[in-house]
Design a protein around this motif. Structure first.
Motif, PDB file in Angstrom:
ATOM      1  N   VAL A   1       0.833  -1.200   0.000  1.00  0.00           N
ATOM      2  CA  VAL A   1       0.000   0.000   0.000  1.00  0.00           C
ATOM      3  C   VAL A   1       0.875   1.261   0.000  1.00  0.00           C
ATOM      4  N   PRO A   2       0.931   1.991  -1.102  1.00  0.00           N
ATOM      5  CA  PRO A   2       1.700   3.239  -1.114  1.00  0.00           C
ATOM      6  C   PRO A   2       1.058   4.265  -0.180  1.00  0.00           C
ATOM      7  N   THR A   3       1.895   4.852   0.685  1.00  0.00           N
ATOM      8  CA  THR A   3       1.373   5.821   1.655  1.00  0.00           C
ATOM      9  C   THR A   3       2.110   7.154   1.524  1.00  0.00           C
ATOM     10  N   LEU A   4       1.587   8.138   2.233  1.00  0.00           N
ATOM     11  CA  LEU A   4       2.206   9.476   2.282  1.00  0.00           C
ATOM     12  C   LEU A   4       2.542   9.985   0.883  1.00  0.00           C
ATOM     13  N   PHE A   5       1.625   9.716  -0.032  1.00  0.00           N
ATOM     14  CA  PHE A   5       1.857  10.078  -1.430  1.00  0.00           C
ATOM     15  C   PHE A   5       1.607  11.569  -1.651  1.00  0.00           C
ATOM     16  N   ASP A   6       2.582  12.195  -2.278  1.00  0.00           N
ATOM     17  CA  ASP A   6       2.467  13.616  -2.591  1.00  0.00           C
ATOM     18  C   ASP A   6       2.643  13.770  -4.099  1.00  0.00           C
ATOM     19  N   ARG A   7       1.545  14.035  -4.781  1.00  0.00           N
ATOM     20  CA  ARG A   7       1.633  13.987  -6.242  1.00  0.00           C
ATOM     21  C   ARG A   7       2.399  15.164  -6.835  1.00  0.00           C
ATOM     22  N   ARG A   8       2.747  16.140  -5.980  1.00  0.00           N
ATOM     23  CA  ARG A   8       3.542  17.258  -6.495  1.00  0.00           C
ATOM     24  C   ARG A   8       5.027  16.924  -6.537  1.00  0.00           C
ATOM     25  N   THR A   9       5.428  15.835  -5.873  1.00  0.00           N
ATOM     26  CA  THR A   9       6.874  15.551  -5.860  1.00  0.00           C
ATOM     27  C   THR A   9       7.219  14.446  -6.843  1.00  0.00           C
ATOM     28  N   GLN A  10       8.378  14.631  -7.458  1.00  0.00           N
ATOM     29  CA  GLN A  10       8.863  13.654  -8.421  1.00  0.00           C
ATOM     30  C   GLN A  10       9.177  12.330  -7.716  1.00  0.00           C
ATOM     31  N   ALA A  11       9.668  12.416  -6.467  1.00  0.00           N
ATOM     32  CA  ALA A  11      10.025  11.190  -5.733  1.00  0.00           C
ATOM     33  C   ALA A  11       8.800  10.292  -5.556  1.00  0.00           C
ATOM     34  N   SER A  12       7.667  10.900  -5.208  1.00  0.00           N
ATOM     35  CA  SER A  12       6.444  10.112  -5.030  1.00  0.00           C
ATOM     36  C   SER A  12       6.051   9.440  -6.343  1.00  0.00           C
ATOM     37  N   LEU A  13       6.068  10.211  -7.409  1.00  0.00           N
ATOM     38  CA  LEU A  13       5.649   9.674  -8.713  1.00  0.00           C
ATOM     39  C   LEU A  13       6.591   8.557  -9.170  1.00  0.00           C
ATOM     40  N   ASN A  14       7.904   8.805  -9.006  1.00  0.00           N
ATOM     41  CA  ASN A  14       8.880   7.795  -9.428  1.00  0.00           C
ATOM     42  C   ASN A  14       8.738   6.509  -8.623  1.00  0.00           C
ATOM     43  N   THR A  15       8.553   6.668  -7.310  1.00  0.00           N
ATOM     44  CA  THR A  15       8.436   5.473  -6.465  1.00  0.00           C
ATOM     45  C   THR A  15       7.205   4.674  -6.850  1.00  0.00           C
ATOM     46  N   LEU A  16       6.114   5.368  -7.102  1.00  0.00           N
ATOM     47  CA  LEU A  16       4.879   4.681  -7.480  1.00  0.00           C
ATOM     48  C   LEU A  16       5.099   3.890  -8.771  1.00  0.00           C
ATOM     49  N   ARG A  17       5.797   4.509  -9.697  1.00  0.00           N
ATOM     50  CA  ARG A  17       6.060   3.839 -10.978  1.00  0.00           C
ATOM     51  C   ARG A  17       6.933   2.605 -10.753  1.00  0.00           C
ATOM     52  N   MET A  18       7.922   2.760  -9.901  1.00  0.00           N
ATOM     53  CA  MET A  18       8.823   1.641  -9.619  1.00  0.00           C
ATOM     54  C   MET A  18       8.069   0.490  -8.940  1.00  0.00           C
ATOM     55  N   LEU A  19       7.181   0.838  -8.015  1.00  0.00           N
ATOM     56  CA  LEU A  19       6.402  -0.201  -7.339  1.00  0.00           C
ATOM     57  C   LEU A  19       5.516  -0.932  -8.345  1.00  0.00           C
ATOM     58  N   ARG A  20       4.940  -0.174  -9.266  1.00  0.00           N
ATOM     59  CA  ARG A  20       4.065  -0.790 -10.271  1.00  0.00           C
ATOM     60  C   ARG A  20       4.843  -1.748 -11.158  1.00  0.00           C
ATOM     61  N   ASP A  21       6.081  -1.382 -11.471  1.00  0.00           N
ATOM     62  CA  ASP A  21       6.910  -2.255 -12.307  1.00  0.00           C
ATOM     63  C   ASP A  21       7.374  -3.492 -11.548  1.00  0.00           C
ATOM     64  N   SER A  22       7.735  -3.301 -10.269  1.00  0.00           N
ATOM     65  CA  SER A  22       8.370  -4.393  -9.526  1.00  0.00           C
ATOM     66  C   SER A  22       7.380  -5.356  -8.874  1.00  0.00           C
ATOM     67  N   TYR A  23       6.228  -4.843  -8.485  1.00  0.00           N
ATOM     68  CA  TYR A  23       5.280  -5.691  -7.749  1.00  0.00           C
ATOM     69  C   TYR A  23       3.883  -5.618  -8.362  1.00  0.00           C
ATOM     70  N   PRO A  24       3.757  -5.889  -9.651  1.00  0.00           N
ATOM     71  CA  PRO A  24       2.460  -5.674 -10.296  1.00  0.00           C
ATOM     72  C   PRO A  24       1.326  -6.488  -9.676  1.00  0.00           C
ATOM     73  N   GLU A  25       1.633  -7.659  -9.155  1.00  0.00           N
ATOM     74  CA  GLU A  25       0.539  -8.501  -8.636  1.00  0.00           C
ATOM     75  C   GLU A  25       0.123  -8.117  -7.235  1.00  0.00           C
ATOM     76  N   HIS A  26       1.051  -7.566  -6.469  1.00  0.00           N
ATOM     77  CA  HIS A  26       0.754  -7.344  -5.048  1.00  0.00           C
ATOM     78  C   HIS A  26       0.455  -5.897  -4.709  1.00  0.00           C
ATOM     79  N   LEU A  27       0.666  -5.009  -5.667  1.00  0.00           N
ATOM     80  CA  LEU A  27       0.481  -3.590  -5.375  1.00  0.00           C
ATOM     81  C   LEU A  27      -1.003  -3.207  -5.451  1.00  0.00           C
ATOM     82  N   TRP A  28      -1.483  -2.575  -4.388  1.00  0.00           N
ATOM     83  CA  TRP A  28      -2.820  -1.965  -4.454  1.00  0.00           C
ATOM     84  C   TRP A  28      -2.699  -0.809  -5.446  1.00  0.00           C
ATOM     85  N   PRO A  29      -3.552  -0.778  -6.483  1.00  0.00           N
ATOM     86  CA  PRO A  29      -3.308   0.148  -7.583  1.00  0.00           C
ATOM     87  C   PRO A  29      -3.606   1.628  -7.280  1.00  0.00           C
ATOM     88  N   ALA A  30      -3.927   1.977  -6.050  1.00  0.00           N
ATOM     89  CA  ALA A  30      -4.123   3.400  -5.727  1.00  0.00           C
ATOM     90  C   ALA A  30      -3.098   3.797  -4.666  1.00  0.00           C
TER      91      ALA A  30
END
Ligand SMILES: Nc1ncnc2c1ncn2[C@@H]1O[C@H](COP(=O)(O)OP(=O)(O)OP(=O)(O)O)[C@@H](O)[C@H]1O
Ligand SMILES: [Mg+2]
Length: 262
Positions: A185-214
């Protein structure tokens, strides 16, 4: 009773907040919930107005009987919370003496599972807030649960902690009959920061089956809720984080049903 653990070997990622938010939403829906604080820091215990430094009796007491759990002890340890359908099995700082112990040496790996078995008729749901260290407490949390929630802060370093957590889980799964299902579960997400966006993308690539998609957004109302000692949904049912947690709960309940059918 359904038992969920919330764990990550990294601190400050939203474990306690997620545990309480989910428990609050389940309780709002009429479920009887027990929340278990296995973290020696006792943040969940403090959240609900009990002091882990001075509590005489806590979840620590469960571990004092050579791996057996005396009849009625788990019930005796329960404390009330600001929500009438949530009971708390509190932590105390004494738990720290157990935190680093190896479960295989101590024979204490199933204490929490045995304790929850005694509460099976009294509650519909248990949610366990786990400490960040891999030791006898974390092993107890994972051994007692049917589903695991891994909150991950959406920042670069957090992904390392997640890798560690996933390999811990692989180790634990070797001694379970069935692999423990988990959701990231991605938490403390701040859509204004590049770090948040990049991490979300990385999680989607690395854990596609287990990641809650929001994701759970940064929301200062969560801190306000904790200051008030109220579950996030009791404090503000329509805050952005509560709306996100409601979607997460729905996802977890669906997953649980899918696992039961399988
Ligand atoms: N989505 C969010 N938006 C804003 N603040 C948040 C959010 N989630 C958690 N917090 C705040 O961040 C801090 C850390 O959260 P929390 O205590 O839930 O993390 P934790 O993983 O349990 O930490 P620890 O490892 O110390 O137990 C708390 O002050 C909490 O109120
Ligand atoms: Mg915590």
């Amino acid at each position: 009773m359904r038992v969920w653990a919330v764990a990550n070997q990294k601190g400050g990622v939203g474990k306690t907040t997620t545990s309480i938010a989910l428990a609050g939403l389940l309780a709002d829906a009429g479920k009887r919930v027990v929340v278990v604080d296995l973290d020696p820091h006792g943040s969940m215990t403090s959240y609900f107005g009990h002091d882990p430094d001075t509590l005489e009796h806590s979840s620590f007491d469960l571990f004092l009987h050579q791996g057996a759990v005396p009849n009625g002890l788990p019930q005796q340890l329960l404390r009330s919370t600001s929500h009438e359908r949530i009971a708390l099995l509190p932590s105390s700082t004494a738990l720290a003496t157990l935190e680093r112990q190896s479960p295989s040496q101590s024979g204490l790996g199933l204490v929490l599972a045995k304790s929850l078995a005694q509460l099976w008729q009294d509650f519909d749901h248990a949610i366990i807030d786990s400490p960040p260290l891999l030791g006898v407490l974390m092993v107890n949390a994972l051994a007692a649960s049917q589903q695991l929630v891994i909150p991950v802060q959406t920042e670069f370093l957090a992904v390392k902690g997640l890798e560690r957590m996933v390999s811990t889980l692989a180790m634990i799964n070797r001694s379970r009959k069935q692999a423990l299902p988990y959701s990231i579960v991605p938490t403390l997400f701040d859509r204004r920061t590049q770090a948040s966006l990049n991490t979300l993308r990385m999680l989607r690539d690395s854990y596609p089956e287990h990641l809650w998609p929001a994701y759970i957004p940064i929301d200062t109302r969560l801190r306000d809720a904790s200051r008030a000692g109220l579950t996030p949904s009791r404090f503000d049912a329509n805050s952005r984080a509560v709306i996100a947690y409601r979607a997460l709960l729905k996802h977890l309940l669906n997953q649980q049903m899918a696992a039961q059918v399988a």
